[in-house]
Design an enzyme around this catalytic site. Structure first.
Site, PDB file in Angstrom:
ATOM      1  CG  ASP A   1      -1.790   1.122   1.416  1.00 33.02           C
ATOM      2  OD1 ASP A   1      -1.641   2.119   0.672  1.00 33.02           O
ATOM      3  OD2 ASP A   1      -2.647   1.060   2.306  1.00 33.02           O
ATOM      4  CB  ILE A   2       1.573   3.839  -2.583  1.00 33.35           C
ATOM      5  CG1 ILE A   2       2.812   4.660  -2.939  1.00 33.35           C
ATOM      6  CG2 ILE A   2       0.299   4.666  -2.702  1.00 33.35           C
ATOM      7  CD1 ILE A   2       2.906   5.048  -4.390  1.00 33.35           C
TER       8      ILE A   2
ATOM      9  CG  ASN B   1      -9.711  13.022 -10.864  1.00 31.83           C
ATOM     10  OD1 ASN B   1      -9.583  14.228 -10.648  1.00 31.83           O
ATOM     11  ND2 ASN B   1     -10.375  12.237 -10.040  1.00 31.83           N
TER      12      ASN B   1
ATOM     13  N   GLY C   1      -9.752   4.391  -6.133  1.00 38.95           N
ATOM     14  CA  GLY C   1      -8.461   3.726  -6.260  1.00 38.95           C
ATOM     15  C   GLY C   1      -7.390   4.318  -5.360  1.00 38.95           C
ATOM     16  CB  VAL C   2      -3.749   4.665  -5.879  1.00 42.65           C
ATOM     17  CG1 VAL C   2      -3.577   5.569  -7.068  1.00 42.65           C
ATOM     18  CG2 VAL C   2      -2.573   4.753  -4.941  1.00 42.65           C
ATOM     19  CG  ASP C   3      -7.089  10.630  -6.457  1.00 44.63           C
ATOM     20  OD1 ASP C   3      -6.516  11.269  -5.572  1.00 44.63           O
ATOM     21  OD2 ASP C   3      -7.745  11.171  -7.384  1.00 44.63           O
TER      22      ASP C   3
HETATM   23  P1  ADP Z   1      -5.892   5.057 -12.611  1.00 46.48           P
HETATM   24  O1  ADP Z   1      -7.152   5.882 -12.595  1.00 46.48           O
HETATM   25  O2  ADP Z   1      -4.672   5.889 -12.937  1.00 46.48           O
HETATM   26  O3  ADP Z   1      -6.016   3.825 -13.445  1.00 46.48           O
HETATM   27  P2  ADP Z   1      -6.284   3.552 -10.091  1.00 46.48           P
HETATM   28  O4  ADP Z   1      -6.186   4.100  -8.730  1.00 46.48           O
HETATM   29  O5  ADP Z   1      -7.612   3.056 -10.558  1.00 46.48           O
HETATM   30  O6  ADP Z   1      -5.664   4.675 -11.073  1.00 46.48           O
HETATM   31  O7  ADP Z   1      -5.255   2.354 -10.260  1.00 46.48           O
HETATM   32  C1  ADP Z   1      -3.868   2.513 -10.407  1.00 46.48           C
HETATM   33  C2  ADP Z   1      -3.154   1.364  -9.684  1.00 46.48           C
HETATM   34  O8  ADP Z   1      -3.085   1.676  -8.293  1.00 46.48           O
HETATM   35  C3  ADP Z   1      -3.838  -0.006  -9.783  1.00 46.48           C
HETATM   36  O9  ADP Z   1      -2.828  -0.997 -10.004  1.00 46.48           O
HETATM   37  C4  ADP Z   1      -4.447  -0.168  -8.391  1.00 46.48           C
HETATM   38  O10 ADP Z   1      -4.565  -1.542  -8.024  1.00 46.48           O
HETATM   39  C5  ADP Z   1      -3.385   0.507  -7.556  1.00 46.48           C
HETATM   40  N1  ADP Z   1      -3.742   0.899  -6.177  1.00 46.48           N
HETATM   41  C6  ADP Z   1      -4.969   1.089  -5.632  1.00 46.48           C
HETATM   42  N2  ADP Z   1      -4.849   1.412  -4.320  1.00 46.48           N
HETATM   43  C7  ADP Z   1      -3.514   1.421  -4.044  1.00 46.48           C
HETATM   44  C8  ADP Z   1      -2.725   1.664  -2.876  1.00 46.48           C
HETATM   45  N3  ADP Z   1      -3.294   1.981  -1.702  1.00 46.48           N
HETATM   46  N4  ADP Z   1      -1.369   1.565  -2.970  1.00 46.48           N
HETATM   47  C9  ADP Z   1      -0.763   1.260  -4.148  1.00 46.48           C
HETATM   48  N5  ADP Z   1      -1.450   1.030  -5.291  1.00 46.48           N
HETATM   49  C10 ADP Z   1      -2.803   1.098  -5.233  1.00 46.48           C
END
Ligand code: ADP
Length: 174
Positions: free
Chosen positions: A9-10, A23, A31-33
Site C-alpha cells: 500500500d503506497i 484525475n 483507487g489509489v487517489d
Molecule cells: P488510474 O485511474 O490511474 O487507473 P487507479 O487508482 O484506478 O488509477 O489504479 C492505479 C493502480 O493503483 C492499480 O494498479 C491499483 O490496483 C493501484 N492501487 C490502488 N490502491 C492502491 C494503494 N493503496 N497503494 C498502491 N497502489 C494502489
C-alpha cells in the site's frame, strides 16, 4: 539510481515523495487517489483545491500531511482509448514530470503506483515497460533522486514490473 519493486500500500511507504495517480480535477477519486486522500487527511484536499487541476501527463506537488511521505506528486495519467490517442507518450510524460518535480524538490526516494492501469485501463504489460523505460532514461540525469520504488498493489502488477526490470530492451523480453 536504484529502481526496486514492492507489493503493498503506497500510503504506508516512508519516502520523500509518493506519486498519486490522480484525475485532472485533483480533487480526489477512487483507487489509489482515494486511499491517498483518506490517509493524508483533509489538509491535502484543501491544498489541492488551490491548484486549479492538472492536465493529463503533467504533475503538481503538495505536502504529504498525515502520510509518512513528505510530499505527494499528483499526476493524471491517460485514460486508455485503444492506444491511438497518444496514451503511451502521455504515460511516459506522467512518469517524467513526476521525477522532474521530485528532483527539483530535492527528493531522494520516490514511490510510484501503477499509473493508469486501474480504472483508466492502460494495458499492464505496456504500462510496466513505459514506467521502467522512462525511469531508466531519467536515471542518467538524476542528481537528488537516488531511489525509485514501484509499488504494486497486486502480485500480477509486481510480476510485470519485475519482468520489465530484468529486460534491457523491454519488448525483446516479452
Ligand atoms: P488510474 O485511474 O490511474 O487507473 P487507479 O487508482 O484506478 O488509477 O489504479 C492505479 C493502480 O493503483 C492499480 O494498479 C491499483 O490496483 C493501484 N492501487 C490502488 N490502491 C492502491 C494503494 N493503496 N497503494 C498502491 N497502489 C494502489
Amino acid at each position: 539510481m536504484k529502481i526496486r519493486t514492492m507489493l503493498g500500500d503506497i500510503t504506508k511507504v516512508s519516502c520523500d515523495a509518493i506519486v498519486n495517480a490522480a484525475n485532472t480535477s485533483l480533487l480526489g477519486g477512487g483507487g489509489v487517489d482515494g486511499a491517498i486522500h483518506r490517509a493524508a487527511g483533509p489538509g491535502l484536499l484543501e491544498e489541492c483545491r488551490g491548484l486549479d487541476g492538472c492536465r493529463t501527463g503533467q504533475a503538481k506537488i503538495t505536502q504529504g500531511y498525515d502520510l509518512p511521505a513528505r510530499y505527494v506528486i499528483h499526476t493524471p495519467g491517460p485514460i486508455w482509448r485503444g492506444g491511438d490517442d497518444g496514451e503511451a507518450g502521455l504515460l511516459a510524460d506522467s512518469y517524467r514530470n513526476c521525477l522532474e518535480l521530485a528532483e527539483s524538490h530535492g527528493c531522494r526516494a520516490v514511490a510510484f503506483p501503477s499509473i493508469s492501469t486501474g480504472v483508466y485501463h492502460f494495458p499492464l504489460e505496456e504500462a510496466s515497460r513505459i514506467a521502467v523505460g522512462t525511469i531508466r532514461d531519467f536515471a542518467g540525469r538524476a542528481v537528488s533522486v537516488q531511489e525509485v520504488i514501484l509499488v504494486a498493489f497486486d502480485a500480477r502488477t509486481k510480476g510485470y514490473y519485475d519482468r520489465a526490470l530484468e529486460c534491457d530492451q523491454g519488448p525483446v523480453c516479452f
